[in-house]
Write an enzyme that holds these catalytic residues in place. Structure first.
Site, PDB file in Angstrom:
ATOM      1  N   ASP A 157       0.834  -1.207   0.000  1.00 28.90           N
ATOM      2  CA  ASP A 157       0.000   0.000   0.000  1.00 28.90           C
ATOM      3  C   ASP A 157       0.868   1.257   0.000  1.00 28.90           C
ATOM      4  O   ASP A 157       0.556   2.251  -0.657  1.00 28.90           O
ATOM      5  CB  ASP A 157      -0.919   0.015   1.224  1.00 28.90           C
ATOM      6  CG  ASP A 157      -2.000  -1.048   1.148  1.00 28.90           C
ATOM      7  OD1 ASP A 157      -2.130  -1.667   0.073  1.00 28.90           O
ATOM      8  OD2 ASP A 157      -2.701  -1.256   2.147  1.00 28.90           O
ATOM      9  N   LYS A 158       1.965   1.213   0.745  1.00 30.28           N
ATOM     10  CA  LYS A 158       2.843   2.380   0.847  1.00 30.28           C
ATOM     11  C   LYS A 158       3.465   2.712  -0.508  1.00 30.28           C
ATOM     12  O   LYS A 158       3.528   3.884  -0.909  1.00 30.28           O
ATOM     13  CB  LYS A 158       3.933   2.119   1.882  1.00 30.28           C
ATOM     14  CG  LYS A 158       4.803   3.338   2.174  1.00 30.28           C
ATOM     15  CD  LYS A 158       5.777   3.069   3.307  1.00 30.28           C
ATOM     16  CE  LYS A 158       6.608   4.312   3.619  1.00 30.28           C
ATOM     17  NZ  LYS A 158       7.572   4.080   4.713  1.00 30.28           N
ATOM     18  N   GLU A 159       3.928   1.669  -1.230  1.00 33.81           N
ATOM     19  CA  GLU A 159       4.522   1.900  -2.555  1.00 33.81           C
ATOM     20  C   GLU A 159       3.481   2.475  -3.511  1.00 33.81           C
ATOM     21  O   GLU A 159       3.778   3.370  -4.309  1.00 33.81           O
ATOM     22  CB  GLU A 159       5.074   0.589  -3.109  1.00 33.81           C
ATOM     23  CG  GLU A 159       6.316   0.082  -2.386  1.00 33.81           C
ATOM     24  CD  GLU A 159       6.714  -1.303  -2.860  1.00 33.81           C
ATOM     25  OE1 GLU A 159       7.803  -1.439  -3.444  1.00 33.81           O
ATOM     26  OE2 GLU A 159       5.924  -2.246  -2.652  1.00 33.81           O
ATOM     27  N   LYS A 214     -27.565 -14.871 -10.403  1.00 34.67           N
ATOM     28  CA  LYS A 214     -28.342 -13.663 -10.707  1.00 34.67           C
ATOM     29  C   LYS A 214     -28.142 -12.671  -9.561  1.00 34.67           C
ATOM     30  O   LYS A 214     -28.644 -12.863  -8.462  1.00 34.67           O
ATOM     31  CB  LYS A 214     -29.824 -13.982 -10.875  1.00 34.67           C
ATOM     32  CG  LYS A 214     -30.648 -12.780 -11.313  1.00 34.67           C
ATOM     33  CD  LYS A 214     -32.095 -13.165 -11.575  1.00 34.67           C
ATOM     34  CE  LYS A 214     -32.878 -11.961 -12.070  1.00 34.67           C
ATOM     35  NZ  LYS A 214     -32.926 -10.867 -11.084  1.00 34.67           N
ATOM     36  N   ARG A 226     -29.870   1.025 -16.633  1.00 30.79           N
ATOM     37  CA  ARG A 226     -30.681   0.334 -17.634  1.00 30.79           C
ATOM     38  C   ARG A 226     -31.784   1.241 -18.154  1.00 30.79           C
ATOM     39  O   ARG A 226     -32.008   1.335 -19.354  1.00 30.79           O
ATOM     40  CB  ARG A 226     -31.306  -0.928 -17.028  1.00 30.79           C
ATOM     41  CG  ARG A 226     -32.240  -1.652 -17.999  1.00 30.79           C
ATOM     42  CD  ARG A 226     -33.253  -2.525 -17.252  1.00 30.79           C
ATOM     43  NE  ARG A 226     -32.609  -3.638 -16.602  1.00 30.79           N
ATOM     44  CZ  ARG A 226     -32.318  -4.787 -17.205  1.00 30.79           C
ATOM     45  NH1 ARG A 226     -32.612  -4.940 -18.480  1.00 30.79           N
ATOM     46  NH2 ARG A 226     -31.748  -5.763 -16.545  1.00 30.79           N
ATOM     47  N   CYS A 257     -46.988  17.794  17.789  1.00 36.18           N
ATOM     48  CA  CYS A 257     -47.127  19.106  18.444  1.00 36.18           C
ATOM     49  C   CYS A 257     -47.975  20.082  17.642  1.00 36.18           C
ATOM     50  O   CYS A 257     -48.182  21.220  18.067  1.00 36.18           O
ATOM     51  CB  CYS A 257     -45.751  19.709  18.718  1.00 36.18           C
ATOM     52  SG  CYS A 257     -44.859  20.190  17.220  1.00 36.18           S
ATOM     53  N   CYS A 279     -40.358  19.218  11.283  1.00 35.32           N
ATOM     54  CA  CYS A 279     -40.960  20.011  12.353  1.00 35.32           C
ATOM     55  C   CYS A 279     -39.830  20.806  12.995  1.00 35.32           C
ATOM     56  O   CYS A 279     -38.860  20.223  13.491  1.00 35.32           O
ATOM     57  CB  CYS A 279     -41.633  19.102  13.381  1.00 35.32           C
ATOM     58  SG  CYS A 279     -42.186  19.998  14.855  1.00 35.32           S
ATOM     59  N   CYS A 284     -41.533  19.803  20.938  1.00 34.43           N
ATOM     60  CA  CYS A 284     -42.037  18.646  20.199  1.00 34.43           C
ATOM     61  C   CYS A 284     -41.481  17.400  20.886  1.00 34.43           C
ATOM     62  O   CYS A 284     -40.276  17.133  20.836  1.00 34.43           O
ATOM     63  CB  CYS A 284     -41.611  18.704  18.738  1.00 34.43           C
ATOM     64  SG  CYS A 284     -42.250  17.328  17.759  1.00 34.43           S
TER      65      CYS A 284
END
EC number: 6.5.1.2
Length: 664
Positions: free
Chosen positions: A32-34, A122, A144, A410, A423, A429
């Site tokens: 990941d670092k590279e 599917k 689609r 309310c 509200c 309320c």
């Protein structure tokens, strides 16, 4: 300049290949670092040259908000599939195919081959169509829609890391696939979301139909491709050949593809797919059976709606039809007024369903839901059922659902903001105030022990608690006047309220109930800004720099701290002795620091969320997939395919007991 452009092209090609290895093959060749170093180098070059290649990985970031969706006309039609609910219907379809082939072969010298089928899963997601030009560049993606015209979702699709932005192809093609949300991504998203997603399909559909591209990216969608719908290159002779082409182009493809020569084999594969359905990290709702030979497909042809050479076998769905009796409007903590459907009770998936979700008035109108009509109800992943549509024949004697103009609790006038009604009576309320108090006192917030919704209701009704700050003014003798509050219980609650004054800043931020801010976002804000004062005074531009914070969330945070009443309430809390603190976390040296760990199976002493938190507290990176860069796979009971992958790659495997011993 030319040297810089060449270097950019080189970096883009490399980074796209690394992304393919990581996300599609699940077998990265660099750390990941590279990868991050090369990515950062590309970003710098793009800024210097003011040039960005259309297939650059930096185009996946998703940091813009679009104005609207535009229409796109597909080059090749996206057909729906006919459906079979049982093997008898499937055999009828097979026999029709045999009859057409026999008739053709009896009259033609150019015989069709023996009938052979390909069976695939599917997927229960959202169908997408991706167009690649003669240079292999992804130029358009669309839904689609009607099958002929869809909506342009190019920016949204580019956030899906498994979808290549460029392929090695020299002619225009359209490829069809399914965008999905995995269960892993669903769980991760809901941990940080103020409004959790209800199911995987809605998670995917909502992401692709979101104009805030950063929100789309947050949902971490995946995709599987299974068809070439338009092709200006050499024609395919079989579906197998087409699927090999899709795979060779680097497009993500499900590994399960089975060839069958008779219905007994097809039935066996359907049974197998259904047996593994619950183990998959994504939703499927059946199997797809297609004729392999392309010429045979041409002879079989199409109906108005479906290709005759393909059919979907639908598993028994968690769906049922019942009558909509009424709609109940409820008020949430934010003041949002949302509809809930009251249904004629019906059994669904072993549960009696009486209520279902109706998201908002737009949702009601779009689905044409009306009082007294028969509605289709779906229950996915054991969450609250949702109304998916209406039975058209039942609409004759139905009534329109009317949006409320006053709060059902309310009686205050409601205001409309986008598709939602609110509200604004935050002080008196009851549902808003009660839910705000309960949220503030919850374990992940201020952690006031012994606090329930029933207690909050009594505080509101009998002690006139009208703000969060009022909690810290309650006296023991007042609590003694409440139902079921004796001396000990009253003292315990007073102690818990007082103890909550010393709280960590992230819990305090979360407790405030900022719209769209969950505990993870609260933690991220504190990690970035360190102090309450800094968070209060930050700008939208600074907020979007926080991980997973897009324009919408940033504006919610900014607007929250611009409200004078809120600032006044916060100041009152601080004056009453609430002292949020932040301490830089120090992690002691341990065997898991800076290690990449994958967890599979059920653990005895940790839930999935707890083990992730524990590992992260040890400085480990928790990954959802096994690769040669994985340091450990922590295995519990009934491990899945990740365990097998670890053995195959030679990754170190440890059990729960070994893990516990290592951290003693």
């Amino acid at each position: 300049m030319d040297n810089k452009l060449e270097k950019m092209k080189e970096l883009v090609e490399e980074l796209n290949q690394y992304a393919y290895e990581y996300y599609v093959l699940d077998n990265p060749s660099i750390s990941d670092k590279e990868y991050d170093l090369k990515y950062d180098e590309l970003v710098i070059l793009e800024k210097k040259t003011e040039v960005t290649l259309p297939y650059s990985p930096t185009q996946r970031v998703g940091d813009k908000i679009l104005g609207e969706f535009s229409k796109y006309t597909h080059k090749g039609r996206l057909w729906s599939l006919d459906k079979a609910q049982n093997m008898e219907q499937l055999i009828e379809w097979h026999n029709r195919n045999l009859k057409v082939i026999e008739q053709y072969n009896s009259m033609s010298e150019d015989k069709l081959p023996e009938l052979r089928y390909i069976v695939t899963k599917k997927f229960d997601g959202l169908t997408v169509n991706c167009t690649y030009d003669e240079n292999g560049i992804l130029i358009k993606s669309a839904t689609r829609g009607t099958g002929i015209i869809g909506e342009d979702i190019t920016a949204q699709i580019k956030t899906i890391k498994t979808v290549p932005l460029k392929i090695k192809n020299s002619y225009v093609i359209e490829v069809h696939g399914e965008a999905i949300m995995t269960k892993t991504a669903f769980e991760e998203y809901n941990k940080a979301a103020q409004v959790p997603l209800k199911n995987l399909r809605n998670g995917a559909a909502g992401a692709l139909r979101n104009l805030d591209i950063k929100e789309t990216a947050r949902r971490n969608l995946s995709a599987f491709f299974y068809d070439v719908g338009y092709n200006e290159g050499p024609e395919f002779k079989s579906y197998r050949e087409m699927m090999n082409f899709i795979r060779n182009m680097g497009l993500p493809q499900d590994k399960y593809i089975k060839e069958c020569t008779n219905m007994e084999e097809v039935e066996k594969e359907i049974e197998y797919i259904e047996s593994i359905r619950g183990e998959l990290d994504y939703d499927i709702d059946g199997a797809v059976i297609v004729v392999d030979d392309i010429k045979t497909r041409e002879i079989l042809g199409y109906t108005i709606k479906f290709p005759k050479w393909a059919i979907a076998y639908k598993f028994e769905a968690k769906e049922i039809t019942t009558k909509l009796l009424d709609v109940e409007w409820n008020v949430g903590r934010s003041g949002r007024v949302t509809p809930t459907a009251l249904l004629e009770p019906v059994e669904l998936g072993g549960v009696t369903v009486k209520r279902a979700t109706l998201n908002n008035m737009d949702d009601i109108k779009r689905k044409n839901v009306k009082l007294g009509a028969k509605v289709l109800v779906r229950r996915s992943n054991d969450v609250i059922p949702e109304i998916m549509g209406v039975v058209e024949e039942s609409l004759e004697e139905s009534e329109e659902i009317q949006a409320p103009d006053r709060c059902p609790y309310c009686n205050s006038h409601l205001v409309q903001n986008g598709v939602h009604y609110y509200c604004e009576n935050t002080l008196s309320c009851k549902p808003q105030m009660v839910k705000s108090i309960v949220h503030f006192a919850s374990r992940e917030a201020m952690n006031i022990a012994g606090f329930s919704e029933k207690t909050a209701e009594q505080l509101f009704e009998k002690l006139d608690i009208k703000s969060i700050a009022d909690l810290y003014k309650i006296k023991k003798e007042e609590l003694l006047t409440l139902e079921k509050f004796k001396d000990k219980k009253s003292q315990n609650l007073i102690d818990a309220i007082q103890n909550s004054k010393n709280c960590d800043l992230a819990s305090f931020i979360y407790a405030l109930g900022i719209p769209n801010v969950g505990k993870k976002t609260a933690n991220d804000l504190v990690m970035k800004f360190k102090t309450l004062e800094s968070i209060k005074n930050t700008t939208i531009e600074q907020l979007v720099e926080v991980p997973d914070v897009g324009e919408i969330v940033a504006k919610s945070i900014y607007d929250f701290f611009e409200d004078e009443k809120i600032i006044s309430n916060i100041e009152e809390l601080l004056n009453l002795g609430v002292k949020p603190y932040y301490e830089e976390e120090r992690i002691d040296e341990n065997p898991f620091m800076d290690k990449t760990i994958v967890v599979t199976g059920s653990l005895n002493n940790y839930s999935r969320g707890e083990i992730k938190d524990k590992l992260q507290s040890l400085g480990a990176k928790v990954s959802s997939s096994v690769s040669k860069n994985t340091d450990y796979v922590l295995v519990g009971e009934k491990p899945g395919s990740k365990y097998e992958k670890a053995i195959e790659l030679g990754v170190k495997v440890i059990n729960e007991e070994e893990f516990s011993n290592k951290i003693k």
